[in-house]
Scaffold this active site. Structure first.
Site, PDB file in Angstrom:
ATOM      1  N   THR A  38     -17.574  -5.660  -5.143  1.00 50.11           N
ATOM      2  CA  THR A  38     -16.826  -6.958  -4.900  1.00 50.11           C
ATOM      3  C   THR A  38     -17.638  -7.757  -3.883  1.00 50.11           C
ATOM      4  O   THR A  38     -18.033  -7.242  -3.141  1.00 50.11           O
ATOM      5  CB  THR A  38     -15.490  -6.813  -4.881  1.00 50.11           C
ATOM      6  OG1 THR A  38     -15.303  -6.262  -3.464  1.00 50.11           O
ATOM      7  CG2 THR A  38     -14.887  -5.909  -5.946  1.00 50.11           C
ATOM      8  N   GLY A  62      -9.293  -0.520  -0.567  1.00 43.57           N
ATOM      9  CA  GLY A  62      -8.182  -0.453  -0.219  1.00 43.57           C
ATOM     10  C   GLY A  62      -6.974  -0.978  -1.189  1.00 43.57           C
ATOM     11  O   GLY A  62      -7.184  -1.150  -2.188  1.00 43.57           O
ATOM     12  N   ASP A  63      -5.858  -1.032  -0.559  1.00 46.57           N
ATOM     13  CA  ASP A  63      -4.644  -1.471  -1.407  1.00 46.57           C
ATOM     14  C   ASP A  63      -4.715  -2.792  -2.111  1.00 46.57           C
ATOM     15  O   ASP A  63      -4.325  -2.881  -3.090  1.00 46.57           O
ATOM     16  CB  ASP A  63      -3.402  -1.320  -0.690  1.00 46.57           C
ATOM     17  CG  ASP A  63      -2.889  -0.071  -0.145  1.00 46.57           C
ATOM     18  OD1 ASP A  63      -3.511   1.285  -0.778  1.00 46.57           O
ATOM     19  OD2 ASP A  63      -2.425   0.244   0.901  1.00 46.57           O
ATOM     20  N   GLY A  64      -5.308  -3.886  -1.525  1.00 41.30           N
ATOM     21  CA  GLY A  64      -5.357  -4.687  -2.118  1.00 41.30           C
ATOM     22  C   GLY A  64      -6.778  -4.865  -3.298  1.00 41.30           C
ATOM     23  O   GLY A  64      -6.448  -5.508  -4.234  1.00 41.30           O
ATOM     24  N   THR A  89      -7.126   0.656   4.932  1.00 38.42           N
ATOM     25  CA  THR A  89      -6.400   0.945   5.967  1.00 38.42           C
ATOM     26  C   THR A  89      -5.213   1.885   5.804  1.00 38.42           C
ATOM     27  O   THR A  89      -5.016   2.816   6.578  1.00 38.42           O
ATOM     28  CB  THR A  89      -5.916  -0.419   6.851  1.00 38.42           C
ATOM     29  OG1 THR A  89      -6.803  -1.275   7.035  1.00 38.42           O
ATOM     30  CG2 THR A  89      -4.840  -0.131   7.840  1.00 38.42           C
ATOM     31  N   ASP A 212       9.046   8.333 -13.539  1.00 35.62           N
ATOM     32  CA  ASP A 212      10.316   8.495 -13.914  1.00 35.62           C
ATOM     33  C   ASP A 212      11.053   7.231 -14.833  1.00 35.62           C
ATOM     34  O   ASP A 212      12.437   7.321 -15.085  1.00 35.62           O
ATOM     35  CB  ASP A 212      11.526   8.967 -12.849  1.00 35.62           C
ATOM     36  CG  ASP A 212      11.565   8.079 -11.741  1.00 35.62           C
ATOM     37  OD1 ASP A 212      10.613   6.930 -11.792  1.00 35.62           O
ATOM     38  OD2 ASP A 212      12.403   8.107 -10.934  1.00 35.62           O
ATOM     39  N   GLU A 267       0.297  -8.242  -1.473  1.00 34.45           N
ATOM     40  CA  GLU A 267      -0.220  -9.813  -1.744  1.00 34.45           C
ATOM     41  C   GLU A 267       1.100 -10.456  -1.987  1.00 34.45           C
ATOM     42  O   GLU A 267       2.120  -9.925  -2.204  1.00 34.45           O
ATOM     43  CB  GLU A 267      -1.054  -9.422  -3.253  1.00 34.45           C
ATOM     44  CG  GLU A 267      -2.227  -8.626  -3.135  1.00 34.45           C
ATOM     45  CD  GLU A 267      -3.272  -9.078  -2.065  1.00 34.45           C
ATOM     46  OE1 GLU A 267      -3.560 -10.257  -2.059  1.00 34.45           O
ATOM     47  OE2 GLU A 267      -3.979  -8.286  -1.463  1.00 34.45           O
TER      48      GLU A 267
END
Length: 296
Positions: A38, A62-64, A89, A212, A267
């Site tokens: 990216t 990362g999470d983004g 992070t 679940d 986000e």
């Protein structure tokens, strides 16, 4: 097998040479590997939208970056198996899946092909993997100092949470659960969690299952700095404090007295009101050996 690797070279812990370290164990399992890096926001989602012909997709970021990828995959009728090599992070959902936080070890675990089915959350036309939140959690995320995040990592989030707590103001809300229950009141935080980790720490919710068909809905009606401190120190779970209401739900609609910023996996592109639902076992993902709920 054919693998697409999406790498974010600007993620928190990504470094020169890391991609090569990660590819090496994966090359033993996949006979064709395509690497895409990216360079701007939105790239990961675009790459994922074009991944329908791959058997697997592994994210190094990362999470983004993971958030972008799941929003790309959600548009596909045939989706590759998704793997996360933690390079950010907090790496919250990688923690939920029991993957090592050392990237090369996570890649080695992915290569063992431990596969689980994972629910996906949907809010309006956006998808989330780990959590949706508003109030204190969104304000803390907005308030984090970029330099502080780079220098202190997860501790930067904790400091921002404490600062936001001091100024937290309750907001009025109306909730209608898919199960029929209606709720009104005031809160400083509303959190719908699919994962077991938030900001890099375990939430210790009573039911952290990610497949679940339910979200752990937590409503906090007042700020309690002692509770926030103990959560950060992992002394208690979010469900163990009397100011916290904890409900399992397959979805809900939420209205607030004024538009509130909605945080989805870090986000912040949405505002209330929102409609939230669970897409049961929507994704197949690589997990650690101790995560065997409803294995695919």
């Amino acid at each position: 097998m054919k693998l697409l690797m999406i790498s974010n070279p600007s993620a928190g812990t990504n470094r020169s040479g890391l991609l090569e370290d990660v590819i090496s164990p994966l090359a033993e399992q996949f006979n064709e590997i395509v690497i895409k890096q990216t360079s701007r926001a939105g790239d990961a989602q675009e790459f994922a939208e074009e991944a329908g012909d791959f058997d697997a997709l592994v994210v190094l970021g990362g999470d983004g970056t993971v958030f972008e990828v799941i929003n790309g995959l959600a548009k596909l009728e045939t989706r590759p198996i998704l793997g996360i090599v933690p390079g950010g992070t907090c790496n919250d959902f990688a923690r939920t899946l029991g993957l090592p936080m050392v990237p090369c070890l996570a890649a080695e675990m992915i290569a063992t092909q431990q596969i689980v089915e994972v629910d996906l959350g949907q809010v309006n036309d956006t998808y989330f993997l780990n959590f949706l939140g508003l109030g204190l959690i969104a304000e803390a995320s907005i308030g984090i100092d970029t330099e502080e995040k780079v220098r202190l990592g997860k501790m930067g989030y904790y400091l921002s949470t404490i600062r936001s707590s001091l100024d937290a103001k309750p907001f009025a809300y109306e909730l209608e659960l898919n199960e029929g229950q209606k709720m009104t009141g005031e809160a400083v935080l509303i959190l719908a969690a699919n994962g077991e980790s938030l900001g890099g720490i375990e939430t210790n919710l009573s039911n952290g299952a990610y497949n679940d068909g339910k979200l752990d809905l937590v409503i906090v009606d007042e700020v309690n700095l002692a509770t926030i401190r103990d959560v950060i120190l992992q002394k208690i779970g979010l469900a163990n404090d009397p100011s916290f209401t904890h409900i399992l739900t397959s979805g809900f609609t939420l209205k607030t007295d004024s538009p509130k910023v909605i945080d989805t996996d870090g986000e912040k592109a949405l505002n209330s009101p929102v409609e939230v639902k669970v897409l049961p076992e929507f994704l197949k993902m690589y997990a650690g050996q101790n995560r065997k709920l409803n294995r695919a």
